[in-house]
Design a protein around this motif. Structure first.
Motif, mmCIF file in Angstrom:
data_model
loop_
_atom_site.group_PDB
_atom_site.id
_atom_site.type_symbol
_atom_site.label_atom_id
_atom_site.label_comp_id
_atom_site.label_asym_id
_atom_site.label_seq_id
_atom_site.Cartn_x
_atom_site.Cartn_y
_atom_site.Cartn_z
ATOM 1 N N ASP A 86 -60.323 5.741 4.824
ATOM 2 C CA ASP A 86 -59.401 6.502 5.682
ATOM 3 C C ASP A 86 -58.734 5.605 6.708
ATOM 4 N N CYS A 87 -57.445 5.850 6.938
ATOM 5 C CA CYS A 87 -56.713 5.142 7.980
ATOM 6 C C CYS A 87 -57.065 5.785 9.319
ATOM 7 N N LEU A 88 -57.472 4.975 10.286
ATOM 8 C CA LEU A 88 -57.851 5.490 11.596
ATOM 9 C C LEU A 88 -56.649 5.666 12.515
ATOM 10 N N ASP A 89 -55.481 5.164 12.109
ATOM 11 C CA ASP A 89 -54.271 5.239 12.925
ATOM 12 C C ASP A 89 -53.263 6.270 12.438
ATOM 13 N N LEU A 90 -53.290 6.568 11.152
ATOM 14 C CA LEU A 90 -52.328 7.496 10.559
ATOM 15 C C LEU A 90 -53.074 8.583 9.787
ATOM 16 N N PRO A 91 -53.243 9.767 10.367
ATOM 17 C CA PRO A 91 -53.960 10.838 9.674
ATOM 18 C C PRO A 91 -53.334 11.135 8.304
ATOM 19 N N GLY A 92 -54.194 11.328 7.323
ATOM 20 C CA GLY A 92 -53.732 11.650 5.980
ATOM 21 C C GLY A 92 -53.466 10.442 5.105
ATOM 22 N N VAL A 93 -53.497 9.238 5.666
ATOM 23 C CA VAL A 93 -53.283 8.018 4.891
ATOM 24 C C VAL A 93 -54.651 7.409 4.594
ATOM 25 N N ALA A 94 -54.819 6.934 3.372
ATOM 26 C CA ALA A 94 -56.086 6.313 2.990
ATOM 27 C C ALA A 94 -55.837 5.309 1.879
ATOM 28 N N VAL A 95 -56.753 4.376 1.772
ATOM 29 C CA VAL A 95 -56.761 3.416 0.677
ATOM 30 C C VAL A 95 -57.953 3.778 -0.206
ATOM 31 N N ALA A 96 -57.782 3.623 -1.515
ATOM 32 C CA ALA A 96 -58.873 3.956 -2.438
ATOM 33 C C ALA A 96 -60.067 3.038 -2.190
ATOM 34 N N ARG A 97 -61.243 3.632 -2.185
ATOM 35 C CA ARG A 97 -62.493 2.905 -1.989
ATOM 36 C C ARG A 97 -63.245 2.872 -3.307
ATOM 37 N N HIS A 98 -63.933 1.763 -3.552
ATOM 38 C CA HIS A 98 -64.719 1.605 -4.767
ATOM 39 C C HIS A 98 -66.148 1.243 -4.396
ATOM 40 N N ASP A 99 -67.059 1.394 -5.342
ATOM 41 C CA ASP A 99 -68.456 1.039 -5.109
ATOM 42 C C ASP A 99 -68.618 -0.470 -5.252
ATOM 43 N N ALA A 100 -69.449 -1.063 -4.394
ATOM 44 C CA ALA A 100 -69.744 -2.497 -4.472
ATOM 45 C C ALA A 100 -71.232 -2.684 -4.216
ATOM 46 N N ARG A 101 -71.811 -3.645 -4.925
ATOM 47 C CA ARG A 101 -73.217 -3.957 -4.726
ATOM 48 C C ARG A 101 -73.459 -5.417 -5.109
ATOM 49 N N CYS A 102 -74.603 -5.918 -4.675
ATOM 50 C CA CYS A 102 -75.045 -7.251 -5.063
ATOM 51 C C CYS A 102 -76.356 -7.097 -5.812
ATOM 52 N N ARG A 103 -76.396 -7.612 -7.033
ATOM 53 C CA ARG A 103 -77.618 -7.579 -7.850
ATOM 54 C C ARG A 103 -77.883 -8.986 -8.355
ATOM 55 N N ASN A 104 -79.055 -9.495 -8.009
ATOM 56 C CA ASN A 104 -79.455 -10.840 -8.445
ATOM 57 C C ASN A 104 -78.414 -11.896 -8.076
ATOM 58 N N GLY A 105 -77.827 -11.759 -6.892
ATOM 59 C CA GLY A 105 -76.851 -12.730 -6.414
ATOM 60 C C GLY A 105 -75.450 -12.546 -6.956
ATOM 61 N N LEU A 106 -75.230 -11.517 -7.776
ATOM 62 C CA LEU A 106 -73.911 -11.253 -8.365
ATOM 63 C C LEU A 106 -73.283 -10.038 -7.703
ATOM 64 N N VAL A 107 -72.028 -10.172 -7.304
ATOM 65 C CA VAL A 107 -71.284 -9.061 -6.713
ATOM 66 C C VAL A 107 -70.681 -8.248 -7.848
ATOM 67 N N GLU A 108 -70.956 -6.949 -7.822
ATOM 68 C CA GLU A 108 -70.459 -6.040 -8.846
ATOM 69 C C GLU A 108 -69.632 -4.940 -8.198
ATOM 70 N N VAL A 109 -68.590 -4.511 -8.885
ATOM 71 C CA VAL A 109 -67.713 -3.447 -8.409
ATOM 72 C C VAL A 109 -67.611 -2.389 -9.495
ATOM 73 N N ARG A 110 -67.627 -1.137 -9.052
ATOM 74 C CA ARG A 110 -67.404 -0.014 -9.971
ATOM 75 C C ARG A 110 -66.225 0.767 -9.424
ATOM 76 N N LEU A 111 -65.156 0.809 -10.193
ATOM 77 C CA LEU A 111 -63.955 1.536 -9.772
ATOM 78 C C LEU A 111 -64.218 3.021 -9.719
ATOM 79 N N ARG A 112 -63.610 3.648 -8.748
ATOM 80 C CA ARG A 112 -63.660 5.117 -8.616
ATOM 81 C C ARG A 112 -62.232 5.613 -8.761
ATOM 82 N N GLN A 113 -62.081 6.728 -9.405
ATOM 83 C CA GLN A 113 -60.748 7.331 -9.518
ATOM 84 C C GLN A 113 -60.900 8.840 -9.540
ATOM 85 N N GLU A 114 -59.920 9.501 -9.011
ATOM 86 C CA GLU A 114 -59.910 10.965 -9.075
ATOM 87 C C GLU A 114 -59.564 11.359 -10.498
ATOM 88 N N GLY A 115 -60.315 12.268 -11.042
ATOM 89 C CA GLY A 115 -60.097 12.647 -12.432
ATOM 90 C C GLY A 115 -59.805 14.092 -12.594
#
Length: 115
Positions: A86-115
């Motif tokens: 969420d944008c803290l300066d402009l109500p109603g504006v947001a950037v898509a957020r995705h899941d991120a984690r570190c497993r065994n020293g590797l950075v992994e990302v899982r995309l999220r999308q509205e379906g």
């Protein structure tokens, strides 16, 4: 309202490729993602600035506002909550957020999308 759909985890890089409080851009399943490693954890958001349309958020300034981990856009300085997108300066504006984690020293990302 449609539920949020998730995809599988994609390995992006090793954790030591990320500098604390600095962003890096990565291409995950054809989507430009901005990754951030902060004292609050790993965060992944779309690299596309929703205000300007430019793919620059990985170059933004990491900070905090009221204890909330944030990112300021490098173009017009709108501030986004890294946890929600969420944008803290402009109500109603947001950037898509995705899941991120570190497993065994590797950075992994899982995309999220509205379906």
């Amino acid at each position: 309202m449609n539920p949020t759909m998730t995809r599988s985890w994609t390995t992006v890089c090793t954790l030591d490729h990320l500098d604390p409080d600095r962003g890096v851009a990565a291409l995950v399943d054809g989507v430009q993602v901005a990754l951030f490693w902060t004292a609050d954890g790993l965060f992944a958001i779309d690299n596309r600035d929703p205000v300007s349309g430019a793919y620059v958020l990985s170059r933004g300034i990491v900070g905090s506002r009221g204890g909330v981990p944030t990112l300021a856009s490098p173009l017009h300085k709108q501030v986004y909550d890294l946890r929600s997108g969420d944008c803290l300066d402009l109500p109603g504006v947001a950037v898509a957020r995705h899941d991120a984690r570190c497993r065994n020293g590797l950075v992994e990302v899982r995309l999220r999308q509205e379906g």
